[in-house]
Each structure stands twice: as structure tokens, then as C-alpha cells.
Design an enzyme around this catalytic site. Structure first.
Site, PDB file in Angstrom:
ATOM      1  N   HIS A 188      -3.149  -5.032   1.832  1.00 46.97           N
ATOM      2  CA  HIS A 188      -2.428  -5.218   3.098  1.00 46.97           C
ATOM      3  C   HIS A 188      -2.487  -6.666   3.582  1.00 46.97           C
ATOM      4  O   HIS A 188      -3.291  -6.970   4.460  1.00 46.97           O
ATOM      5  CB  HIS A 188      -3.100  -4.389   4.203  1.00 46.97           C
ATOM      6  CG  HIS A 188      -2.984  -2.925   4.056  1.00 46.97           C
ATOM      7  ND1 HIS A 188      -1.966  -2.197   4.611  1.00 46.97           N
ATOM      8  CD2 HIS A 188      -3.783  -2.031   3.442  1.00 46.97           C
ATOM      9  CE1 HIS A 188      -2.131  -0.916   4.341  1.00 46.97           C
ATOM     10  NE2 HIS A 188      -3.231  -0.787   3.636  1.00 46.97           N
TER      11      HIS A 188
ATOM     12  N   GLU B 142      -0.624  -7.897   5.627  1.00 43.73           N
ATOM     13  CA  GLU B 142      -0.264  -7.844   7.060  1.00 43.73           C
ATOM     14  C   GLU B 142      -1.481  -7.610   7.951  1.00 43.73           C
ATOM     15  O   GLU B 142      -1.411  -7.781   9.154  1.00 43.73           O
ATOM     16  CB  GLU B 142       0.825  -6.790   7.303  1.00 43.73           C
ATOM     17  CG  GLU B 142       0.388  -5.324   7.270  1.00 43.73           C
ATOM     18  CD  GLU B 142       0.319  -4.702   5.869  1.00 43.73           C
ATOM     19  OE1 GLU B 142       0.208  -5.451   4.875  1.00 43.73           O
ATOM     20  OE2 GLU B 142       0.355  -3.460   5.779  1.00 43.73           O
TER      21      GLU B 142
ATOM     22  N   CYS C  13       0.824  -1.208   0.000  1.00 47.97           N
ATOM     23  CA  CYS C  13       0.000   0.000   0.000  1.00 47.97           C
ATOM     24  C   CYS C  13       0.867   1.271   0.000  1.00 47.97           C
ATOM     25  O   CYS C  13       1.456   1.593  -1.023  1.00 47.97           O
ATOM     26  CB  CYS C  13      -1.005  -0.056   1.138  1.00 47.97           C
ATOM     27  SG  CYS C  13      -2.406   1.048   0.862  1.00 47.97           S
TER      28      CYS C  13
HETATM   29  N1  GLN Z   1      -3.142   6.124   0.170  1.00 48.96           N
HETATM   30  C1  GLN Z   1      -2.255   6.068   1.279  1.00 48.96           C
HETATM   31  C2  GLN Z   1      -1.005   6.915   1.031  1.00 48.96           C
HETATM   32  O1  GLN Z   1      -0.976   7.733   0.203  1.00 48.96           O
HETATM   33  C3  GLN Z   1      -1.816   4.654   1.560  1.00 48.96           C
HETATM   34  C4  GLN Z   1      -2.857   3.966   2.345  1.00 48.96           C
HETATM   35  C5  GLN Z   1      -2.407   2.739   3.051  1.00 48.96           C
HETATM   36  O2  GLN Z   1      -1.209   2.405   3.151  1.00 48.96           O
HETATM   37  N2  GLN Z   1      -3.370   2.065   3.610  1.00 48.96           N
HETATM   38  O3  GLN Z   1      -0.046   6.760   1.723  1.00 48.96           O
END
Ligand code: GLN
Length: 278
Positions: free
Chosen positions: A248, A250, A94
Site C-alpha cells: 500500500h 497510499e 493490494c
Molecule cells: N486480502 C485482502 C482482500 O482479499 C486485501 C487486503 C488489503 O487490501 N489490505 O481483499
């Protein structure tokens, strides 16, 4: 003599503890299936800790915050070297995927530094805001090798998740075309050690997973779209030593991707024959 691999999790912000828990479970699984290597898992907050790592995870969280704290801790350039020059296995989830991309949009110019390593452009917050977070069953072909753990679809948790909206050409130096776009930042590959970063990067981006169903959903809602053209959103990519997922793992109890990635780490370390004895 047995080998010990040190795997770090960048612990500046975000879901690093959750990664450490799954890494430990994944390592036990591998060891109960004949892997003799031992693993040491460690939180990484400074350059010295990073320098001891054979591989690294960059967790989900808030990419702007992670990148600001990394810059303050003098970690940005060492991270670029780790990923792009030393080519050590690195996985971003992410926010981590955003940081490992060579270009990211929906960001104010100068608003965020990227590490880079994946020749892709991500669209930040592609699926909208926190309230639009969702879980989706994913069919990830690379997990076929982990069927001994489970052959259920993988539970994909998407929280303000990015998608890979474009695979970028393999170019010399920085992604110049991207640099000219509004609200798009690029990773300054040229500044990595000895300017060798681009030459050292693998030239091929593999799409490792897509999230189908957007057109199907539109069809169900009465829109006239040809679902045969469905390609889906790209939510997992790999380029040489660098792996990124929009979602994610995790935040689930499913160890399959961690098991698969530790195997990739073992194979990569075997290839470069980095051996440590204890
Ligand atoms: N969109 C988020 C960012 O710009 C990331 C979101 C996440 O890691 N759950 O960091």
C-alpha cells in the site's frame, strides 16, 4: 491550449482518499519539474464517472466488498472494458491487485468477481491475517528514475497482502486451467466487449518487484536451505497498461510510485494521442 488528464480512484470501499492525497502531491512534484499537463483527480462510483477517466487506481481494502459493490453499481463490465479493451492505465494496490488478476485463489467459487487484466494468479492473504501485517524495505528497480525524490528503499506496507504466486500463460479466452482448480476464481475475459479483451491484452507480464528474505529468515532460524535459490515473493507486476502492487504506497508519505505511475499515464496517453483541450 493545455492538456488535462482525468485520473480516477475507484471509491467504493478502502483507502481511496489516501491515494487521492498522494496523487495530488505527485502531480505538484511533476509540475514543479516541468510537466505542463494538468491533472484532475476524481472519485469513481458509477459508470458515468468512470467514462470520464483517462486512467484509474483501484485501492486497497477488501476485494470481496469492492467487487460486490462494483457488481451492484453495474461497474464490473465497464471496468473490464476500461482495463482490457480500452487498455487505459490502471493500477491496483493490494485488494486492487487481486481484482486485476485473471485468477485468484483462497476464494470460494462464485464468492467474488474479478476484473482481470494481469495474467497472474494471486494468493489472497498470503502473509496471514491482519495481525501479521508488516512493513518491509523494498528495493524496487523501476524507482531508479525517481532518485531526485529519494534513493532510500521504498517502505512497503503489507496488510493481509496477496502475492503473485504464478505468472500464467498467455492463452485465448479464459484461463481454463485455473478455472478447474478448487477455491480459485478467474476473470471472465470472454464476456468483455466484442470478445476482444484477450486479443487486446499485452502478452508479457513484467515482474517489477520481489520481497526477498524468506529463505534467509528460515536459515537464520536453523533450517537447512540454500539461500542461493532465493527468488522471493513477487509483489509488483505490470502487463502493458495494467500495474499491480501487493503493498500500500497510499498508506505511506512516499510519493515515488505515484510519480512514476503518473509518468506512465502521461506516456500512455501520448502514445494513444488522446488529447483533451480546455
Ligand atoms: N486480502 C485482502 C482482500 O482479499 C486485501 C487486503 C488489503 O487490501 N489490505 O481483499
Amino acid at each position: 491550449m493545455s492538456m488535462t488528464l482525468t485520473v480516477g480512484v475507484l471509491a467504493l470501499q478502502g483507502a481511496f482518499l489516501e491515494h487521492l492525497i498522494l496523487l495530488k502531491r505527485a502531480a505538484s512534484h511533476l509540475q514543479s519539474h516541468g510537466v505542463t499537463t494538468s491533472f484532475e483527480f476524481t472519485e469513481v462510483r458509477n459508470v458515468e464517472q468512470l467514462s470520464r477517466c483517462d486512467a484509474l487506481i483501484i485501492p486497497g481494502g477488501e476485494s470481496t466488498t469492492i467487487s460486490l459493490v462494483a457488481a451492484e453499481s453495474g461497474l464490473l463490465e465497464p471496468l473490464r472494458d476500461f482495463v482490457k479493451v480500452d487498455r487505459k492505465p490502471t493500477w491496483g494496490t493490494c485488494a486492487g491487485l487481486i481484482l486485476l488478476s485473471e485468477a485468484a485463489n483462497a476464494i470460494k467459487k462464485g464468492g467474488q468477481d474479478l476484473i482481470g487484466g494481469l495474467d497472474v494468479r494471486v494468493n489472497r492473504n498470503h502473509f496471514g491475517r491482519q495481525v501479521e501485517s508488516f512493513q518491509a524495505d523494498l528495493d524496487l528497480p523501476f524507482l531508479k528514475s525517481e532518485e531526485s525524490v529519494s534513493h532510500e528503499p521504498f517502505p512497503g506496507v503489507f496488510i493481509r497482502a496477496p502475492v503473485v504466486e504464478k505468472i500464467l500463460p498467455n492463452v485465448e479466452g479464459v484461463q481454463k486451467g485455473e478455472q478447474q482448480m478448487a477455491q480459485t476464481v478467474v476473470a471472465p475475459s470472454k464476456s468483455a466487449r466484442d470478445n476482444h479483451a484477450r486479443q487486446a491484452m499485452s502478452s508479457h507480464v513484467d515482474v517489477m518487484g520481489v520481497l526477498p528474505g524468506r529463505l534467509k529468515k528460515a536459515n537464520a532460524m536453523g533450517a537447512e536451505v540454500n539461500a542461493g535459490e532465493e527468488v522471493g515473493d513477487i509483489i509488483a507486476v505490470k502487463q502493458g497498461n495494467v500495474f499491480g502492487t501487493s503493498f500500500h504506497p497510499e498508506l505511506t508519505a512516499d510519493i515515488r510510485i505515484h510519480v512514476w505511475w503518473l509518468k506512465q499515464v502521461l506516456a500512455a496517453v501520448g502514445r494513444t494521442s488522446v488529447t483533451k483541450s480546455e
